[in-house]
Write a protein that holds these residues in place. Sequence first.
Motif, mmCIF file in Angstrom:
data_model
loop_
_atom_site.group_PDB
_atom_site.id
_atom_site.type_symbol
_atom_site.label_atom_id
_atom_site.label_comp_id
_atom_site.label_asym_id
_atom_site.label_seq_id
_atom_site.Cartn_x
_atom_site.Cartn_y
_atom_site.Cartn_z
ATOM 1 N N ALA A 157 0.218 8.572 1.946
ATOM 2 C CA ALA A 157 0.436 7.837 0.701
ATOM 3 C C ALA A 157 -0.310 6.507 0.732
ATOM 4 C CB ALA A 157 1.934 7.584 0.500
ATOM 5 N N GLY A 158 -0.956 6.157 -0.402
ATOM 6 C CA GLY A 158 -1.671 4.894 -0.479
ATOM 7 C C GLY A 158 -2.921 4.891 0.382
ATOM 8 N N LEU A 159 -3.320 3.690 0.821
ATOM 9 C CA LEU A 159 -4.485 3.519 1.698
ATOM 10 C C LEU A 159 -5.738 4.192 1.135
ATOM 11 C CD1 LEU A 159 -2.835 4.220 5.190
ATOM 12 C CD2 LEU A 159 -3.092 2.029 4.046
ATOM 13 N N TYR A 194 -6.846 -1.099 12.831
ATOM 14 C CA TYR A 194 -5.963 -2.210 13.192
ATOM 15 C C TYR A 194 -5.081 -2.595 12.008
ATOM 16 C CZ TYR A 194 -8.848 -5.562 10.582
ATOM 17 O OH TYR A 194 -9.508 -6.237 9.587
ATOM 18 N N GLY A 195 -3.959 -3.187 12.332
ATOM 19 C CA GLY A 195 -3.011 -3.607 11.306
ATOM 20 C C GLY A 195 -1.606 -3.623 11.870
ATOM 21 N N PRO A 196 -0.613 -4.020 11.050
ATOM 22 C CA PRO A 196 0.783 -4.067 11.524
ATOM 23 C C PRO A 196 1.245 -2.691 11.971
ATOM 24 C CG PRO A 196 0.547 -5.161 9.393
ATOM 25 C CD PRO A 196 -0.739 -4.450 9.646
ATOM 26 N N PRO A 197 2.235 -2.628 12.860
ATOM 27 C CA PRO A 197 2.716 -1.324 13.341
ATOM 28 C C PRO A 197 3.431 -0.541 12.247
ATOM 29 C CG PRO A 197 4.115 -3.104 14.154
ATOM 30 C CD PRO A 197 2.945 -3.757 13.494
ATOM 31 N N GLY A 198 3.398 0.781 12.398
ATOM 32 C CA GLY A 198 4.163 1.642 11.513
ATOM 33 C C GLY A 198 3.527 1.961 10.190
ATOM 34 N N ARG A 213 -20.556 1.048 19.961
ATOM 35 C CA ARG A 213 -19.300 1.276 20.671
ATOM 36 C C ARG A 213 -18.187 1.353 19.622
ATOM 37 N NH1 ARG A 213 -21.188 -2.988 25.355
ATOM 38 N NH2 ARG A 213 -22.608 -1.529 26.402
ATOM 39 N N PHE A 214 -17.399 0.276 19.497
ATOM 40 C CA PHE A 214 -16.394 0.237 18.442
ATOM 41 C C PHE A 214 -16.822 -0.788 17.387
ATOM 42 C CE2 PHE A 214 -13.970 1.843 22.059
ATOM 43 C CZ PHE A 214 -13.279 2.893 21.489
ATOM 44 N N GLY A 215 -18.023 -0.616 16.875
ATOM 45 C CA GLY A 215 -18.557 -1.580 15.910
ATOM 46 C C GLY A 215 -18.007 -1.424 14.514
ATOM 47 N N PHE A 216 -17.219 -0.386 14.259
ATOM 48 C CA PHE A 216 -16.687 -0.119 12.923
ATOM 49 C C PHE A 216 -15.181 -0.319 12.968
ATOM 50 C CE2 PHE A 216 -15.494 2.572 9.295
ATOM 51 C CZ PHE A 216 -16.430 2.175 8.364
ATOM 52 N N GLN A 217 -14.675 -1.269 12.180
ATOM 53 C CA GLN A 217 -13.260 -1.608 12.182
ATOM 54 C C GLN A 217 -12.674 -1.401 10.793
ATOM 55 O OE1 GLN A 217 -12.414 -5.435 14.161
ATOM 56 N NE2 GLN A 217 -14.582 -5.480 14.701
ATOM 57 N N ILE A 218 -11.476 -0.830 10.747
ATOM 58 C CA ILE A 218 -10.803 -0.559 9.475
ATOM 59 C C ILE A 218 -9.405 -1.155 9.515
ATOM 60 C CG2 ILE A 218 -9.956 1.221 7.910
ATOM 61 C CD1 ILE A 218 -12.120 3.070 8.901
ATOM 62 N N HIS A 219 -9.107 -1.970 8.516
ATOM 63 C CA HIS A 219 -7.791 -2.580 8.410
ATOM 64 C C HIS A 219 -6.827 -1.621 7.712
ATOM 65 C CE1 HIS A 219 -5.008 -5.598 6.223
ATOM 66 N NE2 HIS A 219 -4.501 -5.294 7.403
ATOM 67 N N VAL A 220 -5.758 -1.250 8.408
ATOM 68 C CA VAL A 220 -4.709 -0.401 7.845
ATOM 69 C C VAL A 220 -3.492 -1.291 7.610
ATOM 70 C CG1 VAL A 220 -3.325 1.687 8.141
ATOM 71 C CG2 VAL A 220 -5.616 1.548 9.148
#
Length: 588
Positions: free
Chosen positions: A309-311, A346-350, A465-472
């Motif tokens: 849902a969402g995102l 990355y982002g808050p847990p859950g 490497r981990f050059g791509f970051q996504i905020h969840v």
Amino acid sequence: MSNETAAAMKMGTVAVPRNAKEIGTEYGGRTDIVELVLHSGIRNIQEGAFRGCTSLERFVLEEGGKYSLLQGCIYDGKTLIAYPPGLKDKEFEVPEETEKISDYAFNSNPYLKKIVIGDKVCSMTGRAFLGCKNLFSVRIGEYNDAFTTDGPIVFNGDSTELVYIPPMSKPKMLTLPEQERLGPACLADCRTLRILNLGDSLEDVAEDAFGESCRPKKLSIPDTVECRLPFKFAGKKGGNLAEKNIPGHLYRLYKDGVYRQIGEFDGIDFPMSEFECERSEDEEPFFSPFGRIKFAPVKVTDASIDDIAGLEDVKTLIRNHLILPSRKPELFRTFDLNTSTGVILYGPPGNGKTMLARAVAAELDADFFSIKPTDIHNCFVGESELRLKCLFETARKSERAVIFFDDFDSIGRARGNSREPWQGDLIAELLIQMQGLETHSGTLLVLAATNRPWELDSALLRPGRFGFQIHVGLPDAEARETIFRKRLAKIPCESIDCAYLADRTEGYNGADIEQVIDCAKMHRILEIGSGDGGEKMTLEDLEFALTQISSSVSKRDLRDIANYCRGEMMADGDETYTSKDQDVPGYN
């Protein structure tokens, strides 16, 4: 000979003759000298002049000459020339005013275990500590810009040169992904080193970098490394000797002292299959002494991106940058475009980071490796790095695979901020494993989830490497309403205003909403069990649950993540993709 002179010699005191202007190697290796008297007329002391004088505990120096004594050591101005090779102190703190430590300054002292280097020292090499066989630690001052340490390993200030590794740190496996140079005698005392993985940045190796004692049994040399290593090389077993190492190969040391090729380097250091067929029966196993670690993948069939849902912005990024390249690799090859093989969620847990990773594996019909920090970390030296190596090796055998690291900040924590000295070896191993991912584009993806991206090592975050970051981020009102509607549709309930519930749960993550619904279910079951009320869930059940369950996301985490999204806690040059509909409440 006078009686006084004879008594002095008997006690181990030796005086340098008055007519001597220079001290060379004439005193080296003498074990009968306890105290050495130097007159003021001496104009030159050769480096390493007192090596092997294992009983020499004191220097006595007349004043008025070129040299001086400071804390028992011979100095030439601000340069440390010689430390007593027989002094039995276990720890030595280099005087604060010292700016240079000359080669062989510690004269192979066998008693030293710890040396503390001051902030002003700007010049030294590994030769200074050569032969200090019990040395465990070389500590660098906090404000020293010329040198730095990563656990027991000493580098120059920008970590481009390996300066020294103390012998009692007992390294067994070493990876050098970003170092450009191996300095003089940097590995000369590392008798225990068995596996050496060189990075593709290496440009120069000092002639005595490995000394006479350090001979790793396995070498991996990327095809970009063309500098000569000071060893004897040959082709495959039985081949002719070569003048130098051939880039792009794996080597093993044979009993005749010659390194022979056992395979080609393709971003994987020492594949297990190639090494096993070359290993002799009397040689210890390449992998863990506790048996080879096995990582078993699973096939994900119960997850889909559409089920989340969402995102919406996040799902679009994943479809475009992860799923599309795997489904249409020929299109990306046509345009010579390297795709994202390492992604940080990355982002808050859950909020569904793990669910997103599982959904990616399901969409690609890929083997899914879900890795917790405890699957990698181990208390035995070198075991964590071997587990990480085994994981990537297993994943590369799959036709298509997704590796997912949960709580990635426990594995990829920045080396400078880590309290664990072995963390640097684990980061280095991860870097070397990530080097070959471009060649597996579309077949191997590495996803990592973290709540604290600012704690990750900056070397992990560069492109390739981990050059791509996504905020969840936290679900917005529409997403919260969708979660309530989908979950409540599966159980008997009265007509419930999900939009109202979405407004009541601002700041809740997806896991919190699940817990609210579970609490309401339990409340309704107890009501039915006691004979009160109907058999359908009501809004009152959910209202009761909201009084019991509050948001589990701390304000501090929200603030830190908001600052990271704005770039206030992000390393220069890192690119972050932030979903527009994932504003952090109260911080935007």
